[in-house]
Write a protein that holds these residues in place. Structure first.
Motif, PDB file in Angstrom:
ATOM      1  N   THR A   1       0.927  -1.269   0.125  1.00 34.16           N
ATOM      2  CA  THR A   1       0.045  -0.100  -0.098  1.00 34.16           C
ATOM      3  C   THR A   1       0.708   1.178   0.075  1.00 34.16           C
ATOM      4  OG1 THR A   1      -0.146   0.091   2.279  1.00 34.16           O
ATOM      5  CG2 THR A   1      -2.052  -1.103   1.160  1.00 34.16           C
ATOM      6  N   GLU A   2       2.208   1.195   0.280  1.00 36.59           N
ATOM      7  CA  GLU A   2       2.884   2.345   0.457  1.00 36.59           C
ATOM      8  C   GLU A   2       3.913   2.271  -0.861  1.00 36.59           C
ATOM      9  OE1 GLU A   2       5.354   1.923   3.747  1.00 36.59           O
ATOM     10  OE2 GLU A   2       3.472   1.722   5.034  1.00 36.59           O
ATOM     11  N   THR A   3       4.803   3.355  -1.034  1.00 33.57           N
ATOM     12  CA  THR A   3       5.495   3.556  -2.480  1.00 33.57           C
ATOM     13  C   THR A   3       6.707   3.022  -1.982  1.00 33.57           C
ATOM     14  OG1 THR A   3       5.871   5.583  -1.657  1.00 33.57           O
ATOM     15  CG2 THR A   3       4.309   5.493  -3.408  1.00 33.57           C
ATOM     16  N   VAL A   4       6.919   1.582  -2.014  1.00 35.44           N
ATOM     17  CA  VAL A   4       8.179   0.936  -1.720  1.00 35.44           C
ATOM     18  C   VAL A   4       8.568   0.174  -3.149  1.00 35.44           C
ATOM     19  CG1 VAL A   4       9.216  -0.881  -0.373  1.00 35.44           C
ATOM     20  CG2 VAL A   4       7.638   0.738   0.663  1.00 35.44           C
ATOM     21  N   SER A   5       9.843  -0.016  -3.596  1.00 38.21           N
ATOM     22  CA  SER A   5      10.103  -0.443  -4.530  1.00 38.21           C
ATOM     23  C   SER A   5      10.101  -1.830  -4.517  1.00 38.21           C
ATOM     24  CB  SER A   5      11.625   0.026  -4.930  1.00 38.21           C
ATOM     25  OG  SER A   5      12.505  -0.763  -3.975  1.00 38.21           O
ATOM     26  N   THR A   6       9.948  -2.648  -5.615  1.00 38.55           N
ATOM     27  CA  THR A   6       9.555  -4.138  -5.697  1.00 38.55           C
ATOM     28  C   THR A   6      10.899  -4.806  -5.358  1.00 38.55           C
ATOM     29  OG1 THR A   6       8.140  -3.707  -7.806  1.00 38.55           O
ATOM     30  CG2 THR A   6       9.196  -6.115  -7.388  1.00 38.55           C
TER      31      THR A   6
END
Length: 184
Positions: free
Chosen positions: A143-148
């Motif tokens: 749900t957060e903007t975290v890289s794959t």
């Protein structure tokens, strides 16, 4: 201990108790989620480690699986222990536990993986960031903007305990299979 009692002890209602345990396997965890949460919250178990683990300690599947394993053990082993003067506790600890080591190792792997990967119960009970498990944390990373790459590295870190548990316990399973093949 429950499986041992269900196989080796004769008492009234033994079959009713066994079928009651088997019947609990048919009730999905989601059906008991709210009553279990109410009980845990009344005992101040929300956001605690014991609140996560206590409701999962009694495992009907484990009792049934061990019962099936103990049922296939020869009666002569237990009769010989009784003739040698061993009481119930000594028979359980010194005779039965070494014999059921393969099934205990198998169950340890299954139960650990099941609870390690559980998402629903830890999500309900662990309501603060400090009380969340790794599985819940991985789910919230989406749900957060975290890289794959970061998500995949966190998943790898979460996989390492599962691999370690399997490596440690697999020798007991292999030894049990080998011993069973030699007996037969």
């Amino acid at each position: 201990m429950a499986a041992y009692a269900l196989v080796r002890k004769r008492f009234p209602g033994r079959n009713v108790l066994l079928w009651s345990i088997v019947a609990t396997l048919m009730v999905p965890m989601q059906a008991t989620l709210i009553p279990t949460f109410i009980l845990v919250s009344r005992m101040d178990g929300v956001n605690t480690l014991w609140g996560l683990t206590l409701p999962t300690l009694a495992n009907a599947q484990a009792v049934f699986l061990i019962r099936q394993f103990v049922r296939d053990l020869p009666d002569e082993i237990f009769d010989a222990a009784r003739i040698d003067g061993a009481g119930e506790w000594r028979t359980f600890v010194q005779i039965l536990l070494p014999l059921i080591r393969p099934i205990l190792a198998t169950l340890a792997i299954f139960v650990f993986l099941w609870h390690w990967n559980d998402l629903l119960w830890p999500l309900v009970v662990g309501q603060t960031d400090e009380a969340r498990t790794l599985t819940v944390g991985l789910a919230t990373l989406n749900t957060e903007t975290v890289s794959t790459a970061n998500i995949m590295s966190a998943a790898l870190v979460g996989f390492i305990p599962c691999l370690v548990i399997f490596i440690v316990l697999q020798r007991h399973i292999v030894a049990g299979i080998a011993a069973g093949g030699i007996k037969g």
